[in-house]
Motif scaffolding. Structure first.
Motif, PDB file in Angstrom:
ATOM      1  N   ILE A 182      52.655  46.092   9.123  1.00  0.00           N
ATOM      2  CA  ILE A 182      52.044  45.887   7.673  1.00  0.00           C
ATOM      3  C   ILE A 182      53.461  45.462   6.752  1.00  0.00           C
ATOM      4  O   ILE A 182      54.324  46.220   6.715  1.00  0.00           O
ATOM      5  CB  ILE A 182      51.578  46.876   7.056  1.00  0.00           C
ATOM      6  CG1 ILE A 182      50.349  47.085   7.805  1.00  0.00           C
ATOM      7  CG2 ILE A 182      51.191  46.311   5.556  1.00  0.00           C
ATOM      8  CD1 ILE A 182      49.628  48.576   7.149  1.00  0.00           C
ATOM      9  N   ASN A 236      40.041  38.450   9.855  1.00  0.00           N
ATOM     10  CA  ASN A 236      40.145  39.500   8.846  1.00  0.00           C
ATOM     11  C   ASN A 236      40.420  40.772   9.563  1.00  0.00           C
ATOM     12  O   ASN A 236      40.554  41.058  10.702  1.00  0.00           O
ATOM     13  CB  ASN A 236      38.596  39.380   8.067  1.00  0.00           C
ATOM     14  CG  ASN A 236      37.346  39.821   9.011  1.00  0.00           C
ATOM     15  OD1 ASN A 236      37.413  40.747   9.385  1.00  0.00           O
ATOM     16  ND2 ASN A 236      36.466  38.969   9.058  1.00  0.00           N
ATOM     17  N   LEU A 237      40.507  41.752   8.420  1.00  0.00           N
ATOM     18  CA  LEU A 237      41.407  42.972   8.948  1.00  0.00           C
ATOM     19  C   LEU A 237      40.383  43.782   9.870  1.00  0.00           C
ATOM     20  O   LEU A 237      40.544  44.516  10.861  1.00  0.00           O
ATOM     21  CB  LEU A 237      41.544  43.903   7.848  1.00  0.00           C
ATOM     22  CG  LEU A 237      42.085  45.175   8.068  1.00  0.00           C
ATOM     23  CD1 LEU A 237      43.612  45.084   8.888  1.00  0.00           C
ATOM     24  CD2 LEU A 237      42.570  45.911   6.525  1.00  0.00           C
ATOM     25  N   ILE A 241      43.830  50.361   3.144  1.00  0.00           N
ATOM     26  CA  ILE A 241      44.429  50.241   4.290  1.00  0.00           C
ATOM     27  C   ILE A 241      45.379  51.234   4.625  1.00  0.00           C
ATOM     28  O   ILE A 241      45.722  51.604   5.840  1.00  0.00           O
ATOM     29  CB  ILE A 241      45.635  49.127   3.835  1.00  0.00           C
ATOM     30  CG1 ILE A 241      44.667  47.618   3.447  1.00  0.00           C
ATOM     31  CG2 ILE A 241      46.403  48.769   4.792  1.00  0.00           C
ATOM     32  CD1 ILE A 241      45.598  46.531   2.873  1.00  0.00           C
ATOM     33  N   LEU A 273      49.638  42.511   9.177  1.00  0.00           N
ATOM     34  CA  LEU A 273      48.908  42.476   8.046  1.00  0.00           C
ATOM     35  C   LEU A 273      49.865  42.043   6.920  1.00  0.00           C
ATOM     36  O   LEU A 273      51.000  42.707   6.997  1.00  0.00           O
ATOM     37  CB  LEU A 273      47.901  43.680   7.674  1.00  0.00           C
ATOM     38  CG  LEU A 273      47.430  43.673   6.034  1.00  0.00           C
ATOM     39  CD1 LEU A 273      46.383  42.303   6.154  1.00  0.00           C
ATOM     40  CD2 LEU A 273      46.902  44.932   5.822  1.00  0.00           C
ATOM     41  N   CYS A 304      46.244  38.104   7.888  1.00  0.00           N
ATOM     42  CA  CYS A 304      46.071  39.033   8.674  1.00  0.00           C
ATOM     43  C   CYS A 304      45.435  38.497  10.116  1.00  0.00           C
ATOM     44  O   CYS A 304      44.721  37.520  10.370  1.00  0.00           O
ATOM     45  CB  CYS A 304      44.675  39.726   8.125  1.00  0.00           C
ATOM     46  SG  CYS A 304      43.895  41.189   8.991  1.00  0.00           S
ATOM     47  N   VAL A 322      46.320  39.982  -0.040  1.00  0.00           N
ATOM     48  CA  VAL A 322      46.584  39.785   1.243  1.00  0.00           C
ATOM     49  C   VAL A 322      46.802  38.263   1.464  1.00  0.00           C
ATOM     50  O   VAL A 322      46.198  37.221   0.943  1.00  0.00           O
ATOM     51  CB  VAL A 322      45.139  39.890   1.891  1.00  0.00           C
ATOM     52  CG1 VAL A 322      45.070  39.570   3.404  1.00  0.00           C
ATOM     53  CG2 VAL A 322      44.544  41.327   1.664  1.00  0.00           C
TER      54      VAL A 322
END
Length: 375
Positions: free
Chosen positions: A161, A63-64, A94, A81, A49, A46
């Motif tokens: 993403i 955070n996600l 994900i 993301l 995000c 990551v």
């Protein structure tokens, strides 16, 4: 079921494995900030995000889990993301959370894909080949000129993403430019997709300009006074690197046309005009690469012709000197046979006459060869 329905289903059933895994990871690491510009402090794939509303970053979503919950609860904005070379294990949660198609997930993890755009229901999967110019002091037969990587983009109604492969092509500066233009970013994930495409194609043009400088240098060396001695390996290396660049640039033409098509449902209609501009830039890079390929072919043919001419000149020089050396060799060979009755062998001035005759004949041959350009 539509993408929006799947997302509502994930939200309503908080026990979904993907969401639970992400939540457990967040709790385990005490909600570490994932907005690090280069690499996640967790050491995972990551990179960033962020949740956006009306084109502006939501500072409370670091955070996600927080980002997805906020976007789905309010029904506004989207989540961006950013990942770098994720593993299948890292990407599994994900993929389930955003209901990504298994084929697209496999392509994003394995990389080494051809530039393309594919639609899976209400989501879109795009692959872009990134390129960068490798700086070098002097071009050699083994110099690496072009380095390639990949950027995969998943685009949905409320998420985007980006998956990057390779050491170059960082999207950090591009994200900063987008955040500085909230009106553009407010248009949703389509704006991010356009920025990625524009970022990649602009780099194509920069690399094309740098490669042109190398080609110009090789051309100058080939057509210099001693051009026949130029290393042809540099020309072959440039053609090889140009082929690598061509594989990245040319196949992107059709996907960009599809993204600029008015029938593209995933892409916002206001963004489609921007994709047409990106497509024009890609076509310009494609035309320049084709021109470079033809120019390198011409340079190579010219170099081979110069080598042939140089070899012919060397052969003429060798032949001229051999002809001049043959005269004294023949005369001396005759007088070296030791017969009693040889012409002028007992004459006082015979030796001088023979030497003078050899000199006159050789001088006449030398003058004739010089006049004809053989020497």
């Amino acid at each position: 079921m539509s993408m929006a329905g799947n997302l509502r289903k994930v939200t309503s059933f908080g026990a979904v494995d993907g969401l639970r895994r992400v939540a457990r990871m967040a709790r385990r690491h005490k909600r570490v900030d994932l907005s690090h510009p280069a690499r996640s402090p967790l050491g995972s794939s990551v990179v960033n995000c962020v949740a956006y509303e009306e084109g502006r970053r939501v500072p409370t979503c670091v955070n996600l889990v927080d980002a997805v919950e906020r976007v789905r609860k309010t029904g506004e904005g989207f989540v961006w993301l950013g990942l770098h070379e994720p593993t299948a294990q890292e990407f599994a949660g994900i993929a389930e959370l955003f209901d990504l198609h298994p084929l697209a997930v496999e392509d994003a993890i394995e990389a080494h894909q051809r530039p393309k755009v594919e639609r899976y229901g209400d989501s879109l999967f795009a692959v872009f080949k990134t390129v960068c110019y490798v700086e070098h002091e002097e071009l050699t037969a083994t110099s690496e000129v072009v380095n390639t990587g990949e950027i995969m983009v998943f685009v949905g109604h409320d998420f985007v993403i980006t998956v990057r492969h390779g050491r170059h092509g960082s999207l950090g500066p591009m994200r900063e430019e987008l955040e500085a233009a909230p009106d553009q970013l407010a248009k949703g994930p389509s704006a991010v997709l356009h920025s990625v495409a524009d970022h990649v194609v602009d780099e194509y043009l920069n690399v094309v300009e740098s490669v042109q400088a190398d080609i110009d240098q090789v051309e100058m060396d080939v057509f210099a006074t001693n051009g026949a001695r130029a290393d042809p390996g540099r020309i072959y290396q440039l053609k090889r690197e140009l082929l690598e660049l061509k594989r990245a640039v040319v196949p992107l033409g059709r996907p960009l046309q599809e993204l600029s098509d008015r029938t593209a449902r995933v892409v916002d209609t206001e963004i489609q005009a921007y994709f047409r501009d990106v497509s024009d830039h890609q076509q310009r890079a494609t035309e320049q690469i084709a021109a470079f390929d033809e120019l390198l072919n011409s340079i190579l043919q010219a170099h081979l012709a110069q080598v042939t001419v140089s070899q012919n000149e060397d052969m003429r020089k060798i032949t001229a000197w051999a002809a001049m050396v043959a005269v004294p060799t023949m005369v001396c060979g005759v007088y070296g046979m030791n017969f009693d009755y040889m012409p002028e062998t007992h004459w006082r001035y015979g030796y001088g006459m023979v030497i003078g005759l050899i000199s006159v004949v050789c001088a006449a041959l030398y003058r004739g060869f010089r006049r004809n350009g053989w020497l």
